[in-house]
Design a protein around this motif. Structure first.
Motif, PDB file in Angstrom:
ATOM      1  N   HIS A 175       4.128  -4.084   8.032  1.00  0.00           N
ATOM      2  CA  HIS A 175       4.489  -2.681   7.844  1.00  0.00           C
ATOM      3  C   HIS A 175       3.652  -1.804   8.768  1.00  0.00           C
ATOM      4  CE1 HIS A 175       6.756  -3.426   4.067  1.00  0.00           C
ATOM      5  NE2 HIS A 175       5.883  -4.397   3.914  1.00  0.00           N
TER       6      HIS A 175
ATOM      7  N   ILE B 189       0.413  -0.434  -1.821  1.00  0.00           N
ATOM      8  CA  ILE B 189      -0.577  -1.439  -2.205  1.00  0.00           C
ATOM      9  C   ILE B 189      -1.271  -0.946  -3.465  1.00  0.00           C
ATOM     10  CG2 ILE B 189      -2.643  -2.710  -1.521  1.00  0.00           C
ATOM     11  CD1 ILE B 189      -1.814  -2.363   1.387  1.00  0.00           C
TER      12      ILE B 189
ATOM     13  N   GLU C 122       4.961  -9.134  -5.302  1.00  0.00           N
ATOM     14  CA  GLU C 122       5.731  -8.132  -4.564  1.00  0.00           C
ATOM     15  C   GLU C 122       6.925  -7.708  -5.413  1.00  0.00           C
ATOM     16  OE1 GLU C 122       6.550  -8.065  -0.058  1.00  0.00           O
ATOM     17  OE2 GLU C 122       8.422  -8.835  -0.925  1.00  0.00           O
TER      18      GLU C 122
ATOM     19  N   ALA D  14      -0.896  -6.615   5.329  1.00  0.00           N
ATOM     20  CA  ALA D  14       0.118  -5.570   5.184  1.00  0.00           C
ATOM     21  C   ALA D  14       0.482  -4.976   6.545  1.00  0.00           C
ATOM     22  CB  ALA D  14      -0.383  -4.480   4.247  1.00  0.00           C
TER      23      ALA D  14
ATOM     24  N   LEU E 252       5.556   0.552   1.871  1.00  0.00           N
ATOM     25  CA  LEU E 252       4.774  -0.353   1.035  1.00  0.00           C
ATOM     26  C   LEU E 252       3.710   0.426   0.268  1.00  0.00           C
ATOM     27  CD1 LEU E 252       3.939  -3.277   0.193  1.00  0.00           C
ATOM     28  CD2 LEU E 252       2.348  -3.235   2.134  1.00  0.00           C
TER      29      LEU E 252
ATOM     30  N   TYR F 129      -5.102  -5.780   3.341  1.00  0.00           N
ATOM     31  CA  TYR F 129      -4.634  -4.676   4.184  1.00  0.00           C
ATOM     32  C   TYR F 129      -4.240  -5.173   5.574  1.00  0.00           C
ATOM     33  CZ  TYR F 129      -4.268  -0.146   6.435  1.00  0.00           C
ATOM     34  OH  TYR F 129      -3.785   0.946   7.121  1.00  0.00           O
TER      35      TYR F 129
ATOM     36  N   CYS G 124      -2.078  -6.350  -6.446  1.00  0.00           N
ATOM     37  CA  CYS G 124      -3.117  -7.213  -5.878  1.00  0.00           C
ATOM     38  C   CYS G 124      -4.083  -7.660  -6.965  1.00  0.00           C
ATOM     39  CB  CYS G 124      -3.866  -6.466  -4.777  1.00  0.00           C
ATOM     40  SG  CYS G 124      -2.761  -5.850  -3.489  1.00  0.00           S
TER      41      CYS G 124
ATOM     42  N   TRP H 188       2.919  -4.055  -3.749  1.00  0.00           N
ATOM     43  CA  TRP H 188       2.082  -5.249  -3.849  1.00  0.00           C
ATOM     44  C   TRP H 188       1.060  -5.031  -4.957  1.00  0.00           C
ATOM     45  CZ3 TRP H 188       0.297  -7.213   1.659  1.00  0.00           C
ATOM     46  CH2 TRP H 188       1.422  -7.696   2.365  1.00  0.00           C
TER      47      TRP H 188
ATOM     48  N   ILE I  51       2.447   2.883   4.794  1.00  0.00           N
ATOM     49  CA  ILE I  51       1.649   2.277   3.732  1.00  0.00           C
ATOM     50  C   ILE I  51       0.919   3.356   2.940  1.00  0.00           C
ATOM     51  CG2 ILE I  51      -0.270   0.724   3.199  1.00  0.00           C
ATOM     52  CD1 ILE I  51       0.416  -0.840   5.732  1.00  0.00           C
TER      53      ILE I  51
END
Length: 296
Positions: free
Chosen positions: A136, A75, A63, A132, A73, A129, A108, A106, A141
Motif C-alpha cells: 500500500h 493498521i 486482515e 504494509a 489500509l 509497517y 496486529c 490489519w 495507510i
C-alpha cells in the motif's frame, strides 16, 4: 455535561468485573488479565469478511475488509498494557469500521510481555509497517492504537522520522500511554476518579515490558521523543483516566511542534472510552473516528 444512562451502566459493569482491582496488584496477575483475550474472532461477520490470516515476524495478522480490493489500509495496534489482548471490544470496533469505510484492516496481534520485551515488540511493529508499505502507498495507510497501542503507534512514527521512511497518512491515538514511568505527580489525583486503572498494576506491567530498558526511553515512553514532522493526528483523551495528564503533555508538545492535531477531550470519560460497548458516548466518539478515517 450530563451523561447517558448507558454511561452509568458501563461504569457499573466495569466495577462488577473488577477491572480496577485487577490493575491494583503488584505484580500484576497476567493470567487473570489474559482471560479477556480473543485471538481468533468468531461470528457471521468474520466468517464472511475475514479475508486472510498470516504472520509478520512474530505477530499474527488478521486482515478484515468488506472490499477485498480496497487500496486503503487501517493498521490496528490494540492495547492491553503490553501483557494482553486483543479483547472483544477491539474486534467489535473493527466490525463497525469495516462496515462503514472502504478500508482493509490489519488487526496486529503482536508479542506480549513478560515473554517478550519492548525491543522485540517494537521490531515487530516496525516490520508490520514495512510489510504494509510493500502493498500500500503510505498516503493510503492510517494507523490506530488504543492505550499501549497508542504508545506503539507514536513510537513507531518517531522511528520512521529518524529513518526518513514514508509516514502514514494519519494517526488515531485513543487514550495513549505516553509515559510508562507513571512519574507525573498529577496521576495521583486522576487515580481517584479512574474506574478502570490503577498506577500500581499499570507500572508493574510496564516494568515487565521494559526489561533492562529505562522506563523513560522513547521506545516505551514516546512523550520523551520528538513530535516534529508528525502526520495528521487525532488524539482522544479521557478526563477520568490516569493517562490523562501525560496525554495533555503530549498534546502540548504536538501543538508546539505544529502537528496537524485534532483533540477530543472526553469529559468524565474512562480509559479507551470510544471502544467501550453499549455506552452512547462511546458510539458518538467512534462515529467521529470513522468519519475521520473516511477522509483520506
Amino acid at each position: 455535561m450530563k451523561q447517558s444512562i448507558t454511561y452509568y451502566l458501563t461504569l457499573l459493569v466495569i466495577r462488577l468485573k473488577g477491572i480496577k482491582r485487577n490493575f491494583s496488584q503488584d505484580p500484576i496477575d497476567v493470567s487473570k488479565i489474559r482471560k479477556e483475550d480473543v485471538h481468533h474472532p468468531s461470528g457471521r461477520f468474520f466468517k464472511k469478511y475475514l479475508l486472510q490470516t498470516f504472520k509478520i515476524s512474530d505477530s499474527n495478522i488478521s486482515e478484515i475488509g468488506v472490499d477485498k480490493n480496497a487500496e486503503n489500509l487501517l493498521i490496528f495496534i490494540h492495547g492491553g498494557a503490553f501483557i494482553s489482548g486483543p479483547a472483544q471490544h477491539h474486534w467489535d470496533t473493527i466490525i463497525e469500521i469495516a462496515k462503514r469505510t472502504n478500508y482493509k484492516i490489519w488487526m496486529c496481534d503482536y508479542p506480549k510481555a513478560p515473554e517478550s520485551q519492548i525491543d522485540k515488540i517494537s521490531e515487530n511493529i516496525d516490520t508490520i509497517y514495512s510489510s504494509a508499505l510493500e502493498k500500500h502507498q503510505a498516503d493510503r495507510i492510517t494507523i490506530i492504537g488504543d492505550s499501549v497501542g497508542g504508545t506503539l503507534v507514536t513510537a513507531l512514527t518517531q522511528r520512521l522520522l529518524i529513518k526518513k521512511v514514508a509516514l502514514p497518512n494519519k494517526l488515531i491515538l485513543v487514550s495513549p500511554v505516553m509515559d510508562a514511568s507513571m512519574s507525573n505527580p498529577d496521576i495521583e489525583h486522576y487515580e481517584q476518579k479512574d474506574p478502570m486503572l490503577s498506577k500500581t498494576g499499570v507500572l508493574s506491567a510496564k516494568k515487565m515490558c521494559a526489561g533492562n530498558i529505562d522506563l523513560k526511553e522513547p521506545m516505551i515512553s514516546p512523550l520523551y521523543g520528538t513530535f516534529e514532522g508528525f502526520p495528521k493526528t487525532l488524539l482522544f483523551l479521557a478526563q477520568n483516566d490516569i493517562m490523562y495528564p501525560d496525554g495533555k503533555l503530549a498534546q502540548l508538545k504536538m501543538e508546539k511542534s505544529h502537528v496537524n492535531l485534532k483533540v477530543f477531550d472526553g469529559e468524565n470519560m474512562p480509559h479507551i472510552w470510544p471502544f467501550l460497548p453499549v455506552m452512547k458516548e462511546a458510539k458518538t466518539a467512534l462515529d467521529k473516528i470513522i468519519d475521520e478515517i473516511k477522509v483520506n
